[in-house]
Motif scaffolding. Structure first.
Motif, PDB file in Angstrom:
ATOM      1  N   GLU A  36       0.851  -1.192   0.000  1.00  0.00           N
ATOM      2  CA  GLU A  36       0.000   0.000   0.000  1.00  0.00           C
ATOM      3  C   GLU A  36       0.883   1.236   0.000  1.00  0.00           C
ATOM      4  O   GLU A  36       1.848   1.323   0.760  1.00  0.00           O
ATOM      5  N   CYS A  37       0.555   2.205  -0.855  1.00  0.00           N
ATOM      6  CA  CYS A  37       1.373   3.411  -0.933  1.00  0.00           C
ATOM      7  C   CYS A  37       0.502   4.637  -1.175  1.00  0.00           C
ATOM      8  O   CYS A  37      -0.432   4.601  -1.983  1.00  0.00           O
ATOM      9  N   LEU A  38       0.804   5.714  -0.447  1.00  0.00           N
ATOM     10  CA  LEU A  38       0.151   7.002  -0.660  1.00  0.00           C
ATOM     11  C   LEU A  38       1.056   7.846  -1.546  1.00  0.00           C
ATOM     12  O   LEU A  38       2.196   8.143  -1.188  1.00  0.00           O
ATOM     13  N   TYR A  39       0.558   8.223  -2.721  1.00  0.00           N
ATOM     14  CA  TYR A  39       1.334   8.987  -3.689  1.00  0.00           C
ATOM     15  C   TYR A  39       0.891  10.448  -3.705  1.00  0.00           C
ATOM     16  O   TYR A  39      -0.306  10.745  -3.731  1.00  0.00           O
ATOM     17  N   ASP A  40       1.879  11.331  -3.707  1.00  0.00           N
ATOM     18  CA  ASP A  40       1.630  12.769  -3.863  1.00  0.00           C
ATOM     19  C   ASP A  40       0.606  13.317  -2.872  1.00  0.00           C
ATOM     20  O   ASP A  40      -0.056  14.323  -3.144  1.00  0.00           O
ATOM     21  N   GLN A  41       0.443  12.641  -1.727  1.00  0.00           N
ATOM     22  CA  GLN A  41      -0.531  13.059  -0.714  1.00  0.00           C
ATOM     23  C   GLN A  41      -1.949  13.130  -1.272  1.00  0.00           C
ATOM     24  O   GLN A  41      -2.815  13.805  -0.710  1.00  0.00           O
ATOM     25  N   GLU A  42      -2.204  12.408  -2.371  1.00  0.00           N
ATOM     26  CA  GLU A  42      -3.508  12.525  -3.024  1.00  0.00           C
ATOM     27  C   GLU A  42      -4.250  11.205  -3.165  1.00  0.00           C
ATOM     28  O   GLU A  42      -5.465  11.157  -3.027  1.00  0.00           O
ATOM     29  N   ILE A  84      -8.576  -2.994   0.259  1.00  0.00           N
ATOM     30  CA  ILE A  84      -7.542  -2.780   1.276  1.00  0.00           C
ATOM     31  C   ILE A  84      -7.239  -4.058   2.043  1.00  0.00           C
ATOM     32  O   ILE A  84      -6.076  -4.434   2.217  1.00  0.00           O
ATOM     33  N   TYR A  85      -8.286  -4.739   2.511  1.00  0.00           N
ATOM     34  CA  TYR A  85      -8.098  -5.833   3.467  1.00  0.00           C
ATOM     35  C   TYR A  85      -8.287  -7.228   2.873  1.00  0.00           C
ATOM     36  O   TYR A  85      -8.108  -8.227   3.563  1.00  0.00           O
ATOM     37  N   GLY A  86      -8.648  -7.292   1.601  1.00  0.00           N
ATOM     38  CA  GLY A  86      -8.648  -8.576   0.907  1.00  0.00           C
ATOM     39  C   GLY A  86      -9.902  -9.412   1.034  1.00  0.00           C
ATOM     40  O   GLY A  86     -10.034 -10.433   0.355  1.00  0.00           O
TER      41      GLY A  86
END
Length: 317
Positions: free
Chosen positions: A78-84, A251-253
């Motif tokens: 899981e990754c948050l990109y550009d705070q967006e 998110i949790y599968g």
């Protein structure tokens, strides 16, 4: 190449001219990255982590431009990109992005992750003559990414599986040469891939929606004794019920109701193991007013009754 990314390295072992193993620090768990140099400017990295927090990476030298290709074998990233927006890489998926894409938060959702990464230094890799023989243009692949400042995620397909699964089990005596062939196959595939078509299938979601779903999950985990009304929860948290269901599973599968049922039983297992609370009280704590229904649900999940589980755990101790 990996060492240019400022990853917190605890230990480094040079295996031979091509291969180096790194043990990663500051993760709250264990992390190993096994790197193999296959071409000038092209490195394959086998990642294996048992932790929730992914290592933070940063390239100090802005003149170094990388393409990062990841394949997930097990777990979820899981990754948050550009705070967006959040992006998720699940088992069998392939992602490709520019290293310069801003990553704010990176996690392994399930507490473990295993996969393979191909890291490409664009300037160095472009000079490999063998790429031009196969009409592979590293700069063109990079430009496809630059046009939209994006990460592209391809869901698991038979073609992706064919390319990557053979890279996880290679005989040592032909490892480097075989991986060179597989990298050519991968880059040829990406050279003929229309990223604009993939863009319609990309798996990333607005930050506010993901964080709303996580807030609902936290609420549920702290209120196990209350039978949840998911439609009402969606209204209270101002999110569409279908969006809630879709993103929770992303998110949790598992579906939200399935997760809630499983989490209640798992929580009761911890109480059975670590406390002397009577089973009838444990049932009430997780929302079962009828102990028989709790016992039936527990047995379906664990293949024994709560009484049997508690006795077996005592014997093991």
């Amino acid at each position: 190449m990996l060492e240019n990314c400022n990853i917190p390295i605890l230990n480094k072992e040079k295996i031979n001219h091509y291969e180096t193993e790194y043990i990663i620090d500051k993760l709250g768990g264990e992390g190993r990255m096994y790197c193999i140099d296959v071409y000038n400017g092209v490195q394959i990295i086998y990642n294996r982590f048992h932790c929730y927090e992914a290592p933070k990476t940063k390239v100090d030298n802005n003149s170094i431009k990388y393409i990062e290709i990841n394949h997930c074998l097990r777990g979820k990233f899981e990754c948050l990109y550009d705070q967006e927006y959040y992006a998720y890489l699940t088992e069998g998926d392939l992602s490709i992005s520019r290293w310069s894409l801003k990553k704010s938060k990176e996690f392994f959702t399930f507490g473990y992750y295993e996969g393979l990464e191909v890291l490409i230094d664009i300037e160095k890799a472009q000079n490999n003559e063998i790429f031009s023989e196969f009409n592979i243009d590293i700069n063109l692949i990079s430009k496809k990414l630059t046009l939209n400042n994006d990460i592209y995620i391809m869901r698991a397909t038979q073609q992706i599986q064919h390319i990557f699964m053979e890279m996880y089990n290679v005989d040592n005596d032909m490892k480097v040469d075989y991986l060179k062939i597989k990298v050519l196959e991968l880059l040829l595939f990406l050279s003929h891939t229309d990223f604009e078509i993939i863009q319609d299938k990309k798996r990333y979601y607005p930050k506010n929606q993901i964080e709303t779903v996580k807030s609902i999950k936290n609420y549920l985990s702290q209120n196990l004794g209350i039978k949840p009304d998911f439609n009402k929860l969606a209204q209270e948290y101002n999110i569409n019920i279908n969006t809630l269901r879709k993103l929770f599973k992303e998110i949790y599968g598992v579906p939200i109701y399935t997760w809630f049922k499983q989490y209640r039983i798992e929580y009761s297992i911890e109480l059975l193991k670590s406390t002397d609370i009577p089973i009838i009280e444990i049932a009430n704590k997780i929302g079962y007013s009828n102990p028989s229904k709790y016992s039936a649900a527990f047995s379906k999940y664990v293949n024994m009754t709560p009484q049997q589980y508690r006795k077996s755990d005592i014997k093991m101790d």
